[in-house]
Write a protein that holds these residues in place. Structure first.
Motif, PDB file in Angstrom:
ATOM      1  N   LEU A  98      20.056  53.929  27.650  1.00  0.00           N
ATOM      2  CA  LEU A  98      20.834  51.961  28.353  1.00  0.00           C
ATOM      3  C   LEU A  98      21.080  52.189  29.416  1.00  0.00           C
ATOM      4  CD1 LEU A  98      21.075  49.013  27.554  1.00  0.00           C
ATOM      5  CD2 LEU A  98      23.312  50.356  26.820  1.00  0.00           C
ATOM      6  N   THR A  99      20.395  51.084  30.388  1.00  0.00           N
ATOM      7  CA  THR A  99      21.480  50.626  31.490  1.00  0.00           C
ATOM      8  C   THR A  99      21.965  49.943  31.699  1.00  0.00           C
ATOM      9  OG1 THR A  99      19.143  50.286  32.828  1.00  0.00           O
ATOM     10  CG2 THR A  99      19.470  52.851  32.745  1.00  0.00           C
ATOM     11  N   ALA A 100      22.929  49.449  32.797  1.00  0.00           N
ATOM     12  CA  ALA A 100      23.748  47.962  32.966  1.00  0.00           C
ATOM     13  C   ALA A 100      23.347  47.566  34.267  1.00  0.00           C
ATOM     14  CB  ALA A 100      25.122  47.937  32.482  1.00  0.00           C
ATOM     15  N   PRO A 101      22.145  47.545  34.352  1.00  0.00           N
ATOM     16  CA  PRO A 101      21.645  46.780  36.758  1.00  0.00           C
ATOM     17  C   PRO A 101      22.924  45.579  36.222  1.00  0.00           C
ATOM     18  CG  PRO A 101      20.162  45.910  34.834  1.00  0.00           C
ATOM     19  CD  PRO A 101      21.215  46.662  33.944  1.00  0.00           C
ATOM     20  N   VAL A 102      23.278  45.521  37.335  1.00  0.00           N
ATOM     21  CA  VAL A 102      24.075  44.250  38.295  1.00  0.00           C
ATOM     22  C   VAL A 102      22.866  43.522  39.798  1.00  0.00           C
ATOM     23  CG1 VAL A 102      26.425  43.767  38.649  1.00  0.00           C
ATOM     24  CG2 VAL A 102      26.389  45.685  37.828  1.00  0.00           C
ATOM     25  N   SER A 103      22.900  42.621  38.684  1.00  0.00           N
ATOM     26  CA  SER A 103      22.364  41.811  40.300  1.00  0.00           C
ATOM     27  C   SER A 103      22.705  40.233  40.541  1.00  0.00           C
ATOM     28  CB  SER A 103      20.818  41.433  39.142  1.00  0.00           C
ATOM     29  OG  SER A 103      21.512  40.047  38.198  1.00  0.00           O
ATOM     30  N   ALA A 104      22.496  40.209  41.599  1.00  0.00           N
ATOM     31  CA  ALA A 104      23.178  39.136  42.823  1.00  0.00           C
ATOM     32  C   ALA A 104      23.543  38.152  42.393  1.00  0.00           C
ATOM     33  CB  ALA A 104      22.159  38.820  44.090  1.00  0.00           C
ATOM     34  N   SER A 105      22.368  37.863  41.104  1.00  0.00           N
ATOM     35  CA  SER A 105      23.028  36.221  40.160  1.00  0.00           C
ATOM     36  C   SER A 105      24.307  36.996  39.173  1.00  0.00           C
ATOM     37  CB  SER A 105      21.855  35.668  39.311  1.00  0.00           C
ATOM     38  OG  SER A 105      21.070  37.150  38.361  1.00  0.00           O
ATOM     39  N   THR A 106      24.163  37.802  38.687  1.00  0.00           N
ATOM     40  CA  THR A 106      25.623  38.543  37.994  1.00  0.00           C
ATOM     41  C   THR A 106      26.658  38.329  39.300  1.00  0.00           C
ATOM     42  OG1 THR A 106      24.552  39.787  36.301  1.00  0.00           O
ATOM     43  CG2 THR A 106      27.107  40.004  36.232  1.00  0.00           C
TER      44      THR A 106
ATOM     45  N   ILE B 166      30.216  40.035  33.684  1.00  0.00           N
ATOM     46  CA  ILE B 166      29.560  41.041  34.298  1.00  0.00           C
ATOM     47  C   ILE B 166      29.081  42.400  33.136  1.00  0.00           C
ATOM     48  CG2 ILE B 166      29.927  42.295  36.194  1.00  0.00           C
ATOM     49  CD1 ILE B 166      31.766  40.553  37.317  1.00  0.00           C
ATOM     50  N   VAL B 167      29.898  42.174  32.803  1.00  0.00           N
ATOM     51  CA  VAL B 167      29.317  43.624  31.610  1.00  0.00           C
ATOM     52  C   VAL B 167      28.509  43.556  30.586  1.00  0.00           C
ATOM     53  CG1 VAL B 167      30.066  45.176  29.807  1.00  0.00           C
ATOM     54  CG2 VAL B 167      31.795  45.095  32.157  1.00  0.00           C
ATOM     55  N   VAL B 168      29.266  42.716  30.202  1.00  0.00           N
ATOM     56  CA  VAL B 168      28.156  41.471  28.933  1.00  0.00           C
ATOM     57  C   VAL B 168      26.776  41.530  29.916  1.00  0.00           C
ATOM     58  CG1 VAL B 168      27.317  39.883  26.978  1.00  0.00           C
ATOM     59  CG2 VAL B 168      29.838  40.980  27.732  1.00  0.00           C
ATOM     60  N   ASN B 169      26.347  40.621  30.963  1.00  0.00           N
ATOM     61  CA  ASN B 169      25.412  40.045  31.305  1.00  0.00           C
ATOM     62  C   ASN B 169      24.637  41.145  31.485  1.00  0.00           C
ATOM     63  OD1 ASN B 169      24.535  37.020  32.469  1.00  0.00           O
ATOM     64  ND2 ASN B 169      27.182  37.627  31.729  1.00  0.00           N
ATOM     65  N   SER B 170      24.850  42.407  32.501  1.00  0.00           N
ATOM     66  CA  SER B 170      24.620  43.568  32.543  1.00  0.00           C
ATOM     67  C   SER B 170      24.230  44.520  31.589  1.00  0.00           C
ATOM     68  CB  SER B 170      25.311  44.721  33.518  1.00  0.00           C
ATOM     69  OG  SER B 170      26.084  43.757  34.876  1.00  0.00           O
ATOM     70  N   VAL B 171      24.273  45.020  30.455  1.00  0.00           N
ATOM     71  CA  VAL B 171      24.579  45.334  29.325  1.00  0.00           C
ATOM     72  C   VAL B 171      22.925  44.370  28.707  1.00  0.00           C
ATOM     73  CG1 VAL B 171      24.476  45.872  26.983  1.00  0.00           C
ATOM     74  CG2 VAL B 171      26.399  46.194  28.527  1.00  0.00           C
ATOM     75  N   SER B 172      23.042  43.321  29.084  1.00  0.00           N
ATOM     76  CA  SER B 172      21.453  42.300  28.148  1.00  0.00           C
ATOM     77  C   SER B 172      20.509  42.112  29.328  1.00  0.00           C
ATOM     78  CB  SER B 172      22.343  40.588  27.997  1.00  0.00           C
ATOM     79  OG  SER B 172      23.015  40.440  27.508  1.00  0.00           O
ATOM     80  N   SER B 173      21.198  42.834  30.568  1.00  0.00           N
ATOM     81  CA  SER B 173      19.541  42.900  31.158  1.00  0.00           C
ATOM     82  C   SER B 173      18.973  44.490  31.439  1.00  0.00           C
ATOM     83  CB  SER B 173      20.387  42.843  32.750  1.00  0.00           C
ATOM     84  OG  SER B 173      19.095  43.064  33.375  1.00  0.00           O
ATOM     85  N   GLY B 174      20.388  45.112  30.676  1.00  0.00           N
ATOM     86  CA  GLY B 174      19.507  46.839  30.180  1.00  0.00           C
ATOM     87  C   GLY B 174      18.630  46.793  29.000  1.00  0.00           C
TER      88      GLY B 174
ATOM     89  N   GLY C 162      31.491  32.234  41.034  1.00  0.00           N
ATOM     90  CA  GLY C 162      31.721  30.673  40.494  1.00  0.00           C
ATOM     91  C   GLY C 162      32.553  30.753  39.412  1.00  0.00           C
ATOM     92  N   LEU C 163      32.844  31.429  38.382  1.00  0.00           N
ATOM     93  CA  LEU C 163      33.717  31.823  36.833  1.00  0.00           C
ATOM     94  C   LEU C 163      35.510  31.985  38.069  1.00  0.00           C
ATOM     95  CD1 LEU C 163      32.074  33.805  34.966  1.00  0.00           C
ATOM     96  CD2 LEU C 163      32.467  31.088  34.390  1.00  0.00           C
ATOM     97  N   ALA C 164      35.139  33.070  38.900  1.00  0.00           N
ATOM     98  CA  ALA C 164      36.561  32.303  39.954  1.00  0.00           C
ATOM     99  C   ALA C 164      36.424  31.041  40.177  1.00  0.00           C
ATOM    100  CB  ALA C 164      36.057  33.462  40.989  1.00  0.00           C
ATOM    101  N   VAL C 165      35.925  30.753  41.460  1.00  0.00           N
ATOM    102  CA  VAL C 165      36.383  30.133  40.824  1.00  0.00           C
ATOM    103  C   VAL C 165      36.618  28.378  40.933  1.00  0.00           C
ATOM    104  CG1 VAL C 165      34.990  27.575  43.251  1.00  0.00           C
ATOM    105  CG2 VAL C 165      34.771  29.801  43.683  1.00  0.00           C
ATOM    106  N   THR C 166      35.989  28.539  39.957  1.00  0.00           N
ATOM    107  CA  THR C 166      35.957  27.323  38.302  1.00  0.00           C
ATOM    108  C   THR C 166      37.238  27.856  37.873  1.00  0.00           C
ATOM    109  OG1 THR C 166      33.864  27.280  37.605  1.00  0.00           O
ATOM    110  CG2 THR C 166      35.294  27.246  35.883  1.00  0.00           C
ATOM    111  N   GLY C 167      38.454  28.889  37.860  1.00  0.00           N
ATOM    112  CA  GLY C 167      39.326  28.945  36.742  1.00  0.00           C
ATOM    113  C   GLY C 167      40.643  28.692  38.180  1.00  0.00           C
ATOM    114  N   GLY C 168      40.208  28.981  39.242  1.00  0.00           N
ATOM    115  CA  GLY C 168      41.027  28.568  40.187  1.00  0.00           C
ATOM    116  C   GLY C 168      41.241  27.195  40.024  1.00  0.00           C
TER     117      GLY C 168
END
Length: 488
Positions: free
Chosen positions: A444-452, A32-40, A458-464
């Protein structure tokens, strides 16, 4: 029965379940953090490019100016009249900045290409103003200058000229000719009118101007002030503040007025293009270059490659190091979750063997193990989302500053010779003087999108599922006899 047994087993093995969930949470939070930073980073880079192009511009069409040795633009020359007495002198030189001019008809040609939604022309100008005065010297006869001496003798000098000279101030600034009938495209769209108004569509040849806020503050201009460019007085009707902190030009005036001042009738330096489909930009670029020879087409992707500074470095780290680090942590989390689940199943041999002896089928035992792993995965996902959101929020609250710098040889509005409409990023000391890169700061901002968030779920379900697959496979191999052997 399924959910009752599930609840009891998870409660009984809280520590093991928490370890599995925590491992998954760490990997998901990092994603989540990496995706948000990349989006920023993308947003920050977009602001840099908007300061060059303006909002909504997909590409620009220009024509590079040849060097002076090949018939390019010569250095400016100032001519002053020699007059008697103290005399103030002032001279303005107004010339296209950075690029060779294109015929205004090029705008229509570009607009007629397949895939082009809108094409708007603009004229970027550099103004060099020289103000000062000549002061003639005073003639002093020889008898006044010699200490106790007489004249200079027959045929000799009878005196000398003392004092005099000249004092001039040189001031340079940028002016941008704007098509007032298409204000939705071009550099002015990257600024917000904070005082007064913008141009009216009918002011195609009016003597009005919009001043950049920083330049207006420096020169103490305000709405209603007058500014003179090459003898023409313009009334400032608006003050514009650049979104990125650096404007494309100091002054904006109607395109026809800019053409008149620079003796560039029916000429433009840049054509701003908006494509019908952002996915077809490369195809539109190829069509323009093929059908309109002698032009240079620069897309936002081309300029993005020239951005350097800490923004570029941080973007590379987020894209490369951050991406691979996230993948590595996720893989490790999934493997550990699977191994811990297998280990837990191995410790429950008696339990599962007894259940099978009581009539439970292998499929039911497997579903029970997968169910427990899925709950662990969802709990880990919830924890990971919470930690990831907290990290992204903290980063946005701190808002570290990054610098962005556009290479002078970008070939777009900010590059080439004297800098382009992007006067804020690339300034020129005048024609023939190498342009200097100017770094701008971006928060720099780190916006979190709905896709993130969806990715995290999805990752949580995959891990389970992965952990459940390991544990279910181990549980399905157990036999009732295994439980009987271990009963004392």
């Amino acid at each position: 029965m399924f959910f009752t047994y599930l609840r009891r087993e998870l409660r009984r093995r809280r520590k093991a379940a928490l370890v599995v969930a925590s491992g998954l949470a760490l990997g998901i939070a990092l994603v989540i953090v990496v995706n948000s930073v990349s989006s920023g980073m993308r947003d920050a880079q977009g602001k840099v490019l908007e300061s060059l192009y303006g909002l909504g511009t997909d590409m620009t069409v220009t024509k590079a100016a040849p060097p002076a040795s090949e018939g390019g633009r010569e250095r400016p020359r100032f001519n002053f009249d020699a007059q008697d007495g103290d005399e103030a002198q002032s001279s303005d030189i107004v010339m296209p900045q950075g690029f060779e001019t294109l015929a205004s008809s090029t705008v229509d040609e570009v607009g007629g290409q397949s895939g082009v939604a809108t094409a708007v022309g603009g004229l970027s100008l550099s103004v060099i103003k020289v103000d000062g005065e000549f002061k003639p010297g005073e003639f002093k006869p020889r008898e006044e200058t010699a200490n106790g001496g007489g004249g200079g003798g027959i045929g000799g000098p009878q005196g000398e000229v003392r004092g005099g000279g000249a004092a001039f101030d040189v001031n340079s600034y940028t002016v941008y000719g704007t098509d007032t009938t298409h204000l939705d495209l071009g550099p002015l769209t990257s600024s917000k009118i904070t005082d007064g108004r913008t141009f009216k569509a009918t002011e195609t040849d009016a003597e009005v101007a919009v001043a950049d806020a920083a330049y207006a503050k420096e020169k103490k201009y305000k709405v209603g002030s007058e500014v003179t460019v090459k003898g023409t007085k313009f009334e400032i009707v608006g003050i514009a503040t650049a979104d990125s902190g650096d404007a494309a030009a100091n002054l904006y005036i109607p395109l026809k007025q800019a053409q008149t001042l620079s003796d560039s009738k029916d000429k433009v330096t840049t054509v701003y293009v908006q494509a019908d489909d952002s996915q077809q930009i490369d195809a539109v670029k190829s069509a323009i270059q093929k059908n309109i020879p002698g032009t240079t087409v620069t897309t936002s992707a081309d300029l993005a490659d020239t951005v350097s500074g800490s923004l570029s470095t941080a973007s590379d780290l987020a894209t490369n190091v951050g991406k691979w680090l996230s993948i590595a942590v996720l893989v490790a989390a999934f493997v550990v979750a699977g191994l811990l689940t297998v280990s837990a199943v191995s410790r429950r041999v008696q339990e599962f063997g007894t259940l099978k002896a009581l009539g439970w089928k292998s499929g039911r035992v497997t579903r029970q193990v997968v169910g427990e792993a899925m709950v662990n995965g969802l709990v880990g996902g919830a924890l990971g989302i919470a930690v990831g959101l907290a990290g992204a929020y903290a980063l946005t609250a701190v808002s570290p500053s990054l610098t962005a710098q556009l290479g002078a040889a970008a070939g777009g509005p900010g590059g080439g010779g004297g800098g382009g409409p992007a006067g804020g990023l690339v300034r020129a000391g005048g024609p023939g003087v190498p342009s200097a890169d100017k770094a701008i700061e971006i928060a720099l901002t780190a916006p979190v999108s709905a896709s993130t968030i969806a990715l995290a779920v999805g990752l949580a379900v995959t891990g389970g599922l992965i952990a459940g697959a390991f544990g279910g496979w181990r549980a399905s191999r157990l036999r009732p006899a295994d439980a009987l052997r271990r009963v004392e």
